[in-house]
Structures are given as structure tokens and as C-alpha cells.
Design a protein around this motif. Sequence first.
Motif, mmCIF file in Angstrom:
data_model
loop_
_atom_site.group_PDB
_atom_site.id
_atom_site.type_symbol
_atom_site.label_atom_id
_atom_site.label_comp_id
_atom_site.label_asym_id
_atom_site.label_seq_id
_atom_site.Cartn_x
_atom_site.Cartn_y
_atom_site.Cartn_z
ATOM 1 N N PRO A 287 29.902 -23.350 -15.228
ATOM 2 C CA PRO A 287 29.940 -22.278 -14.237
ATOM 3 C C PRO A 287 28.812 -21.271 -14.458
ATOM 4 O O PRO A 287 28.386 -21.040 -15.578
ATOM 5 N N LYS A 288 28.372 -20.675 -13.373
ATOM 6 C CA LYS A 288 27.300 -19.692 -13.433
ATOM 7 C C LYS A 288 27.871 -18.349 -13.890
ATOM 8 O O LYS A 288 28.899 -17.900 -13.398
ATOM 9 N N ILE A 289 27.192 -17.718 -14.827
ATOM 10 C CA ILE A 289 27.596 -16.412 -15.336
ATOM 11 C C ILE A 289 26.838 -15.358 -14.534
ATOM 12 O O ILE A 289 25.607 -15.354 -14.503
ATOM 13 N N ASN A 290 27.583 -14.453 -13.894
ATOM 14 C CA ASN A 290 26.975 -13.420 -13.057
ATOM 15 C C ASN A 290 27.031 -12.047 -13.721
ATOM 16 O O ASN A 290 27.271 -11.050 -13.063
ATOM 17 N N ALA A 291 26.822 -11.999 -15.032
ATOM 18 C CA ALA A 291 26.862 -10.737 -15.763
ATOM 19 C C ALA A 291 25.956 -10.848 -16.987
ATOM 20 O O ALA A 291 25.463 -11.926 -17.304
ATOM 21 N N GLU A 292 25.778 -9.734 -17.660
ATOM 22 C CA GLU A 292 24.937 -9.700 -18.859
ATOM 23 C C GLU A 292 25.529 -10.548 -19.982
ATOM 24 O O GLU A 292 24.804 -11.177 -20.733
ATOM 25 N N THR A 293 26.861 -10.521 -20.106
ATOM 26 C CA THR A 293 27.520 -11.269 -21.182
ATOM 27 C C THR A 293 28.676 -12.086 -20.604
ATOM 28 O O THR A 293 29.132 -11.836 -19.481
ATOM 29 N N VAL A 294 29.154 -13.019 -21.398
ATOM 30 C CA VAL A 294 30.307 -13.825 -20.984
ATOM 31 C C VAL A 294 31.538 -12.926 -20.837
ATOM 32 O O VAL A 294 32.329 -13.078 -19.904
ATOM 33 N N ALA A 295 31.698 -11.966 -21.737
ATOM 34 C CA ALA A 295 32.847 -11.050 -21.668
ATOM 35 C C ALA A 295 32.825 -10.236 -20.373
ATOM 36 O O ALA A 295 33.863 -10.070 -19.720
ATOM 37 N N GLU A 296 31.649 -9.736 -19.991
ATOM 38 C CA GLU A 296 31.528 -8.992 -18.732
ATOM 39 C C GLU A 296 31.846 -9.892 -17.546
ATOM 40 O O GLU A 296 32.502 -9.469 -16.590
ATOM 41 N N HIS A 297 31.372 -11.109 -17.600
ATOM 42 C CA HIS A 297 31.661 -12.068 -16.526
ATOM 43 C C HIS A 297 33.170 -12.295 -16.406
ATOM 44 O O HIS A 297 33.720 -12.269 -15.307
#
Length: 192
Positions: A2-12
Motif C-alpha cells: 500500500p502507498k504511504i501518504n504521510a511522513e511516517t508509517v505511524a502518521e499514515h
Amino acid sequence: MPKINAETVAEHRDQVQRRVFDSFASLMGERSFDAISMAQIAAGAGLGRTSIYHHFPDKEAVVVAFASHETERYLHELRAELDAVVDPVERMHVYIRHQLTAGEQFHMGLGMQLVGVLSPAAVQQVREHVVAVEDVLRDLLVSGAASGAFSVPDVGAAMSLVHACLAPRHVPAEQVERFILRALTTDERRPE
């Protein structure tokens, strides 16, 4: 992947979770819990039909996480308001006002609607969040009674009665507040 749409995985994950919660709340406003599918929650959150399962295994997991999120947010705001006040009667004013106004922007009224459709384990997890709010009221009543501002012979009964008074949304807030405070306060602290 999946595409991450944030700076970090946690933010995503936080972003996805918020979208899932918004979708769930919106759907619960339109229909019953039984009539909601994971696919509908995913669609409302802008997720693929199966990708929601990477975040939540089922609807019960959504409900429990949603209840936790809502309660934490609600309690954070309530405690911030209470921390600014010392007087027990004024603290109860804050609690009542917060319950009547902020309570409308939170979705904590789902509990009774879900009791019959959730597993006992999920009901217990949701109940734990209700207890956290009840603990704030219990502390207000106990400390108010200890200071002499409140007359509370039975804290459990007083808690039930206060929350029962806060439930109807068709009664003007100022009447509810006045009624509760007149019932709780000692004669010398009783509002007109």
C-alpha cells in the motif's frame, strides 16, 4: 504494497484510522450497526474493500478502537477545562456544560445501541471507556462532598441521577444545570 501518504508509517496509520472513524460515525448516523459492512466503512474512508482489514480485523474492532479514541479525546478536553477551576461547584458546572455541549460533538451515545449486537468481550471493552468518564464525575462528587459544597449520601446513586439528567437533549441546558446543582449543593451553596 500500500502507498504511504504521510511522513511516517505511524502518521499514515493515524490518518487511516481517523478516516475509518469518520466513516464509521457517519454510517452510524444513517443506519444501524447491523446494516453497516466493513466494505461500506472502507469506501467511506477512501480505502480499498480489503485494505481496511490491514487496520481492523472486523466491525467490533472498529467499534472498540472508535470508543477508545472518542473517550480519550473527550476526557482530554474535559480534564483541560476542569484543571482551570478549583471551586467544587464551578467544577461541576464545567462537567455539566461539557457533557451537554461537547457531548454532542462526540459519538459516545452509541453504547446502548450496540450492547445487543457486540460480543460480551467487546461490550466490556466499550464499557471500560464509559467507566473512565464516570470516574471523573465520581471524583467531582467525592471531592465536592469532602469540601462541604455537596450533600451526597450515596455517590453511586448521585452519579446515576446526574447522568440521567444529562441524557435528554430537548431540555434547555441552563435548566438541566440549575436542576443538578440545586440537587447536589448544600443549602449555603445552593444556586437560586
